[in-house]
Design a protein around this motif. Structure first.
Motif, PDB file in Angstrom:
ATOM      1  N   THR A 109      70.500  97.745 -21.690  1.00  0.00           N
ATOM      2  CA  THR A 109      70.286  98.764 -20.662  1.00  0.00           C
ATOM      3  C   THR A 109      70.050  98.111 -19.305  1.00  0.00           C
ATOM      4  OG1 THR A 109      69.304 100.220 -22.334  1.00  0.00           O
ATOM      5  CG2 THR A 109      68.880 100.771 -20.026  1.00  0.00           C
ATOM      6  N   TYR A 136      63.860 102.124  -6.300  1.00  0.00           N
ATOM      7  CA  TYR A 136      64.794 103.040  -6.948  1.00  0.00           C
ATOM      8  C   TYR A 136      64.375 104.508  -6.802  1.00  0.00           C
ATOM      9  CZ  TYR A 136      61.422 102.862 -10.849  1.00  0.00           C
ATOM     10  OH  TYR A 136      60.285 102.911 -11.620  1.00  0.00           O
ATOM     11  N   TRP A 152      73.911 105.747 -14.941  1.00  0.00           N
ATOM     12  CA  TRP A 152      73.347 105.957 -16.273  1.00  0.00           C
ATOM     13  C   TRP A 152      73.533 107.399 -16.720  1.00  0.00           C
ATOM     14  CZ3 TRP A 152      72.085 102.816 -20.041  1.00  0.00           C
ATOM     15  CH2 TRP A 152      71.442 103.365 -21.162  1.00  0.00           C
ATOM     16  N   LEU A 170      72.553  98.318 -15.896  1.00  0.00           N
ATOM     17  CA  LEU A 170      72.126  98.697 -14.548  1.00  0.00           C
ATOM     18  C   LEU A 170      72.420  97.587 -13.546  1.00  0.00           C
ATOM     19  CD1 LEU A 170      68.730 100.389 -15.505  1.00  0.00           C
ATOM     20  CD2 LEU A 170      70.810 101.561 -14.749  1.00  0.00           C
ATOM     21  N   LYS A 198      76.019  97.438 -12.716  1.00  0.00           N
ATOM     22  CA  LYS A 198      76.450  98.618 -11.955  1.00  0.00           C
ATOM     23  C   LYS A 198      75.947  98.596 -10.512  1.00  0.00           C
ATOM     24  CE  LYS A 198      78.798 100.864 -15.113  1.00  0.00           C
ATOM     25  NZ  LYS A 198      80.241 101.163 -14.953  1.00  0.00           N
ATOM     26  N   VAL A 222      72.144 103.816  -8.348  1.00  0.00           N
ATOM     27  CA  VAL A 222      72.561 103.194  -9.613  1.00  0.00           C
ATOM     28  C   VAL A 222      72.183 104.089 -10.796  1.00  0.00           C
ATOM     29  CG1 VAL A 222      72.430 101.112 -11.042  1.00  0.00           C
ATOM     30  CG2 VAL A 222      72.298 100.920  -8.557  1.00  0.00           C
ATOM     31  N   LEU A 223      71.135 104.901 -10.631  1.00  0.00           N
ATOM     32  CA  LEU A 223      70.711 105.792 -11.716  1.00  0.00           C
ATOM     33  C   LEU A 223      71.819 106.780 -12.081  1.00  0.00           C
ATOM     34  CD1 LEU A 223      67.027 106.585 -10.666  1.00  0.00           C
ATOM     35  CD2 LEU A 223      67.913 104.689 -12.056  1.00  0.00           C
ATOM     36  N   TRP A 263      72.593  97.207  -9.483  1.00  0.00           N
ATOM     37  CA  TRP A 263      71.154  97.110  -9.271  1.00  0.00           C
ATOM     38  C   TRP A 263      70.815  95.867  -8.444  1.00  0.00           C
ATOM     39  CZ3 TRP A 263      67.505 100.638 -10.773  1.00  0.00           C
ATOM     40  CH2 TRP A 263      66.163 100.280 -10.574  1.00  0.00           C
ATOM     41  N   ASN A 295      68.364 101.281  -4.921  1.00  0.00           N
ATOM     42  CA  ASN A 295      68.765 101.343  -6.327  1.00  0.00           C
ATOM     43  C   ASN A 295      68.841 102.754  -6.899  1.00  0.00           C
ATOM     44  OD1 ASN A 295      69.173  98.560  -6.849  1.00  0.00           O
ATOM     45  ND2 ASN A 295      66.964  98.242  -6.950  1.00  0.00           N
ATOM     46  N   VAL A 311      65.329  94.457 -13.314  1.00  0.00           N
ATOM     47  CA  VAL A 311      65.015  95.878 -13.490  1.00  0.00           C
ATOM     48  C   VAL A 311      63.568  96.006 -13.965  1.00  0.00           C
ATOM     49  CG1 VAL A 311      65.647  98.024 -14.642  1.00  0.00           C
ATOM     50  CG2 VAL A 311      67.421  96.328 -14.110  1.00  0.00           C
TER      51      VAL A 311
END
Length: 269
Positions: free
Chosen positions: A222, A237, A250, A226, A229, A246-247, A231, A243, A118
């Motif tokens: 964090t 992203y 969050w 991600l 989940k 994936v946000l 990423w 990606n 990330v």
């Protein structure tokens, strides 16, 4: 409303319906009136889920968090336009300060990216958006807040695993009844919900405990969240890129996701 057939059973049936049946779970509520009775019932649920005595003691000490309920009913900012949302949340300041954070901690962020894939910009944008880089991590009692939201009828099922998570974190000594966080029970630098903290927490500094009030542990957690989940390291992203979806894991608000993508790109330059 009773149907005519049920009404025909008369007063005796009505009394039977009105009388609580032993063994039924205490119901959720939208006021503090039934909170204590519900807690006693939830303690049995928590115990079945593996919560130990310290966590059960914490549950017994919780209070109905009126500030949390007020905040939950008043989340206006997520209905703003993207431009208005970014203005209200201070996106320009987050980007400017975020670039400085990245420069000062270049090796730290590079190490996070090597391990989790990330990029720094996104993690820094989350950190800035959630707590202004750790400058404000909340003033609400985490355990009471998350237990209140589990009792509240609006989203009981969503918050229940996070209440169980909070009580298990108490069992582990990771948090206590004195731990403060955001109005919805989120804790630490990036405002993890307790169930997610329990599942995705990382001990980055190697001191043998996960501390979400330590920047290294919080940002590593964090990044791990991600990655777990979905990423994909090395992939983009921004909207339309692999990606971006994936946000949503969050934060479910579209304007939040859009803002993170924009600020993360600007921080990384």
């Amino acid at each position: 409303m009773l149907s005519s057939r049920l009404a025909a059973f008369g007063l005796a049936a009505s009394l039977a319906i009105a009388t609580p049946i032993a063994g039924l779970a205490a119901s959720c509520g939208n006021t503090s009136a039934g909170f204590e009775a519900w807690k006693a019932d939830f303690a049995r649920t928590a115990k079945r889920a593996g919560v130990r005595q310290a966590g059960l003691n914490a549950l017994a000490q919780t209070h109905y968090a009126t500030g949390t309920i007020a905040a939950d009913r008043n989340q206006k900012s997520f209905r703003y336009s993207l431009e208005k949302f970014m203005q209200v949340r201070g996106a320009t300041t987050i980007v400017a300060q975020g670039r400085k954070h990245k420069a000062r901690n270049a090796e730290f962020f590079a190490a996070l990216e090597r391990k989790y894939g990330v990029p720094a910009g996104l993690l820094i944008a989350i950190h800035g958006m959630e707590t202004a880089f750790g400058n404000y991590m909340g003033d609400s009692q985490v355990v009471s807040s998350i237990v209140t939201l589990t009792y509240d009828c609006r989203r009981s099922k969503f918050f229940e695993p996070h209440a169980i998570g909070a009580l298990k974190l108490v069992d582990q000594g990771a948090i206590s009844m004195a731990t403060k966080g955001a109005k919805h029970g989120e804790l630490g630098h990036t405002q993890f919900l307790p169930g997610n903290a329990l599942e995705y927490g990382q001990d980055w500094n190697g001191d043998g405990r996960v501390d979400f009030y330590n920047m290294g542990d919080a940002l590593a957690s964090t990044a791990n969240f991600l990655r777990q989940k979905g990423w994909r390291p090395g992939k983009g992203y921004q909207q339309g890129e692999p990606n971006y979806k994936v946000l949503k894991q969050w934060n479910a608000a579209t304007v939040y996701q859009q803002s993170l993508a924009i600020m993360g790109r600007q921080i990384d330059g």
